[in-house]
Scaffold this motif. Sequence first.
Motif, PDB file in Angstrom:
ATOM      1  N   HIS A  10      34.272  32.854  47.924  1.00 17.91           N
ATOM      2  CA  HIS A  10      34.528  34.306  48.062  1.00 17.91           C
ATOM      3  C   HIS A  10      35.564  34.528  49.335  1.00 17.91           C
ATOM      4  O   HIS A  10      36.510  35.305  49.352  1.00 17.91           O
ATOM      5  CB  HIS A  10      33.345  35.127  47.831  1.00 17.91           C
ATOM      6  CG  HIS A  10      32.719  35.360  46.840  1.00 17.91           C
ATOM      7  ND1 HIS A  10      31.622  36.018  46.546  1.00 17.91           N
ATOM      8  CD2 HIS A  10      32.615  34.655  45.667  1.00 17.91           C
ATOM      9  CE1 HIS A  10      31.084  35.957  45.270  1.00 17.91           C
ATOM     10  NE2 HIS A  10      31.735  34.871  44.832  1.00 17.91           N
ATOM     11  N   ASP A  11      34.987  33.979  50.658  1.00 20.53           N
ATOM     12  CA  ASP A  11      35.722  34.101  51.812  1.00 20.53           C
ATOM     13  C   ASP A  11      37.210  33.677  51.502  1.00 20.53           C
ATOM     14  O   ASP A  11      38.234  34.217  52.066  1.00 20.53           O
ATOM     15  CB  ASP A  11      35.107  33.733  53.026  1.00 20.53           C
ATOM     16  CG  ASP A  11      33.788  34.596  53.211  1.00 20.53           C
ATOM     17  OD1 ASP A  11      34.047  35.785  52.911  1.00 20.53           O
ATOM     18  OD2 ASP A  11      32.857  34.059  53.670  1.00 20.53           O
ATOM     19  N   ALA A  12      37.169  32.242  51.014  1.00 16.96           N
ATOM     20  CA  ALA A  12      38.775  31.650  50.876  1.00 16.96           C
ATOM     21  C   ALA A  12      39.493  32.433  49.827  1.00 16.96           C
ATOM     22  O   ALA A  12      40.708  32.648  50.188  1.00 16.96           O
ATOM     23  CB  ALA A  12      38.511  30.544  50.313  1.00 16.96           C
ATOM     24  N   ILE A  13      39.064  33.067  48.844  1.00 17.86           N
ATOM     25  CA  ILE A  13      39.791  34.060  48.027  1.00 17.86           C
ATOM     26  C   ILE A  13      40.210  35.226  48.575  1.00 17.86           C
ATOM     27  O   ILE A  13      41.571  35.738  48.566  1.00 17.86           O
ATOM     28  CB  ILE A  13      38.933  34.118  46.743  1.00 17.86           C
ATOM     29  CG1 ILE A  13      38.838  32.821  45.868  1.00 17.86           C
ATOM     30  CG2 ILE A  13      39.903  35.355  45.790  1.00 17.86           C
ATOM     31  CD1 ILE A  13      38.051  33.016  44.692  1.00 17.86           C
ATOM     32  N   LEU A  40      40.647  40.498  35.271  1.00 19.38           N
ATOM     33  CA  LEU A  40      40.762  40.712  36.553  1.00 19.38           C
ATOM     34  C   LEU A  40      42.053  40.311  37.135  1.00 19.38           C
ATOM     35  O   LEU A  40      42.646  39.185  36.514  1.00 19.38           O
ATOM     36  CB  LEU A  40      39.669  39.599  37.235  1.00 19.38           C
ATOM     37  CG  LEU A  40      38.028  39.911  37.215  1.00 19.38           C
ATOM     38  CD1 LEU A  40      37.403  38.826  37.700  1.00 19.38           C
ATOM     39  CD2 LEU A  40      37.836  41.426  37.779  1.00 19.38           C
ATOM     40  N   ARG A  41      42.468  40.831  38.245  1.00 20.27           N
ATOM     41  CA  ARG A  41      43.776  40.536  38.849  1.00 20.27           C
ATOM     42  C   ARG A  41      43.816  40.413  40.108  1.00 20.27           C
ATOM     43  O   ARG A  41      42.772  41.112  40.695  1.00 20.27           O
ATOM     44  CB  ARG A  41      44.698  41.525  38.139  1.00 20.27           C
ATOM     45  CG  ARG A  41      44.946  41.603  36.623  1.00 20.27           C
ATOM     46  CD  ARG A  41      46.011  42.600  36.040  1.00 20.27           C
ATOM     47  NE  ARG A  41      47.155  42.415  36.769  1.00 20.27           N
ATOM     48  CZ  ARG A  41      48.276  43.168  36.383  1.00 20.27           C
ATOM     49  NH1 ARG A  41      48.018  43.790  35.557  1.00 20.27           N
ATOM     50  NH2 ARG A  41      49.433  43.088  36.847  1.00 20.27           N
ATOM     51  N   ILE A  42      44.770  39.936  40.952  1.00 21.58           N
ATOM     52  CA  ILE A  42      44.966  40.264  42.324  1.00 21.58           C
ATOM     53  C   ILE A  42      46.285  40.888  42.171  1.00 21.58           C
ATOM     54  O   ILE A  42      47.360  40.166  41.678  1.00 21.58           O
ATOM     55  CB  ILE A  42      44.815  39.015  43.112  1.00 21.58           C
ATOM     56  CG1 ILE A  42      43.502  38.653  43.114  1.00 21.58           C
ATOM     57  CG2 ILE A  42      45.384  39.445  44.587  1.00 21.58           C
ATOM     58  CD1 ILE A  42      43.299  37.434  43.728  1.00 21.58           C
ATOM     59  N   VAL A  43      46.592  42.009  42.774  1.00 17.27           N
ATOM     60  CA  VAL A  43      47.809  42.851  42.771  1.00 17.27           C
ATOM     61  C   VAL A  43      48.511  42.632  44.125  1.00 17.27           C
ATOM     62  O   VAL A  43      47.808  42.819  45.323  1.00 17.27           O
ATOM     63  CB  VAL A  43      47.745  44.271  42.077  1.00 17.27           C
ATOM     64  CG1 VAL A  43      47.384  44.264  40.660  1.00 17.27           C
ATOM     65  CG2 VAL A  43      46.814  45.124  42.890  1.00 17.27           C
ATOM     66  N   PHE A  71      34.336  40.184  42.698  1.00 18.67           N
ATOM     67  CA  PHE A  71      33.419  38.903  42.576  1.00 18.67           C
ATOM     68  C   PHE A  71      32.138  38.954  41.813  1.00 18.67           C
ATOM     69  O   PHE A  71      32.039  38.110  41.304  1.00 18.67           O
ATOM     70  CB  PHE A  71      33.046  38.735  44.156  1.00 18.67           C
ATOM     71  CG  PHE A  71      34.314  38.234  44.970  1.00 18.67           C
ATOM     72  CD1 PHE A  71      34.878  36.919  44.587  1.00 18.67           C
ATOM     73  CD2 PHE A  71      34.608  38.759  46.200  1.00 18.67           C
ATOM     74  CE1 PHE A  71      36.040  36.446  45.459  1.00 18.67           C
ATOM     75  CE2 PHE A  71      35.482  38.364  47.100  1.00 18.67           C
ATOM     76  CZ  PHE A  71      36.455  37.241  46.563  1.00 18.67           C
ATOM     77  N   ARG A  72      31.825  40.253  41.609  1.00 19.63           N
ATOM     78  CA  ARG A  72      30.477  40.123  40.345  1.00 19.63           C
ATOM     79  C   ARG A  72      30.898  39.771  39.160  1.00 19.63           C
ATOM     80  O   ARG A  72      30.347  38.745  38.693  1.00 19.63           O
ATOM     81  CB  ARG A  72      29.895  41.595  40.632  1.00 19.63           C
ATOM     82  CG  ARG A  72      28.906  41.737  39.684  1.00 19.63           C
ATOM     83  CD  ARG A  72      28.336  43.096  39.542  1.00 19.63           C
ATOM     84  NE  ARG A  72      29.299  44.089  39.295  1.00 19.63           N
ATOM     85  CZ  ARG A  72      29.857  44.533  37.989  1.00 19.63           C
ATOM     86  NH1 ARG A  72      29.559  43.651  36.945  1.00 19.63           N
ATOM     87  NH2 ARG A  72      30.653  45.173  37.869  1.00 19.63           N
ATOM     88  N   ILE A  73      32.280  40.264  38.885  1.00 18.10           N
ATOM     89  CA  ILE A  73      32.594  39.983  37.545  1.00 18.10           C
ATOM     90  C   ILE A  73      33.384  38.541  37.506  1.00 18.10           C
ATOM     91  O   ILE A  73      32.913  37.657  36.640  1.00 18.10           O
ATOM     92  CB  ILE A  73      33.707  40.746  37.177  1.00 18.10           C
ATOM     93  CG1 ILE A  73      33.262  42.226  36.993  1.00 18.10           C
ATOM     94  CG2 ILE A  73      34.689  40.249  35.928  1.00 18.10           C
ATOM     95  CD1 ILE A  73      34.515  43.149  36.842  1.00 18.10           C
ATOM     96  N   PHE A  74      33.958  37.965  38.616  1.00 15.81           N
ATOM     97  CA  PHE A  74      34.384  36.712  38.682  1.00 15.81           C
ATOM     98  C   PHE A  74      33.337  35.648  38.408  1.00 15.81           C
ATOM     99  O   PHE A  74      33.430  34.827  37.785  1.00 15.81           O
ATOM    100  CB  PHE A  74      34.889  36.697  40.231  1.00 15.81           C
ATOM    101  CG  PHE A  74      35.478  35.414  40.807  1.00 15.81           C
ATOM    102  CD1 PHE A  74      36.751  34.866  40.077  1.00 15.81           C
ATOM    103  CD2 PHE A  74      34.893  34.453  41.466  1.00 15.81           C
ATOM    104  CE1 PHE A  74      37.462  33.876  40.584  1.00 15.81           C
ATOM    105  CE2 PHE A  74      35.292  33.095  41.904  1.00 15.81           C
ATOM    106  CZ  PHE A  74      36.336  32.662  41.347  1.00 15.81           C
ATOM    107  N   GLY A  78      32.193  33.022  35.268  1.00 14.64           N
ATOM    108  CA  GLY A  78      32.277  31.566  35.799  1.00 14.64           C
ATOM    109  C   GLY A  78      33.728  31.376  36.045  1.00 14.64           C
ATOM    110  O   GLY A  78      34.208  30.225  35.543  1.00 14.64           O
ATOM    111  N   LEU A  79      34.547  32.022  36.646  1.00 14.34           N
ATOM    112  CA  LEU A  79      35.872  31.817  36.995  1.00 14.34           C
ATOM    113  C   LEU A  79      36.234  31.118  38.378  1.00 14.34           C
ATOM    114  O   LEU A  79      35.190  31.098  39.496  1.00 14.34           O
ATOM    115  CB  LEU A  79      36.705  33.239  37.052  1.00 14.34           C
ATOM    116  CG  LEU A  79      36.543  33.984  35.707  1.00 14.34           C
ATOM    117  CD1 LEU A  79      37.159  35.370  35.877  1.00 14.34           C
ATOM    118  CD2 LEU A  79      37.318  33.255  34.550  1.00 14.34           C
ATOM    119  N   ALA A  80      37.454  30.740  38.367  1.00 11.94           N
ATOM    120  CA  ALA A  80      37.816  30.290  39.740  1.00 11.94           C
ATOM    121  C   ALA A  80      39.390  30.511  39.592  1.00 11.94           C
ATOM    122  O   ALA A  80      40.008  30.863  38.862  1.00 11.94           O
ATOM    123  CB  ALA A  80      37.899  28.648  39.644  1.00 11.94           C
TER     124      ALA A  80
END
Length: 101
Positions: A10-13, A40-43, A71-74, A78-80
């Motif tokens: 999580h910290d690295a992301i 999920l997305r990162i915008v 992160f809960r959904i991530f 089981g995503l990366a």
Amino acid sequence: MTDTLTLTDHDAIRDWAAARAGQPAMSDAAPALQDAQTVLRIVFGQHAYQDTDTGPDRPDGVTIIEWDDWFRIFDERGLALVVADEPPGSRSEWHELVRRG
């Protein structure tokens, strides 16, 4: 092709996204898909700077959410996060969410 890194920490992301002014977000899946889940997305850019104090902002169907929710959904799914392994000074926004394993 550029080498890639697969991130699950999580910290690295969060650090990767912060270095690019990215924000956690989600959007609705295409309505035509059966059993569709939220995506999920990162915008980045203007989407990352929406004013969420006055209610949910949904430009192009995107909602900025809190990292804890993202992160809960991530983790539940089981995503990366796969990102480019860049030389120092590069800041590519390219990323892809994949299943772990």
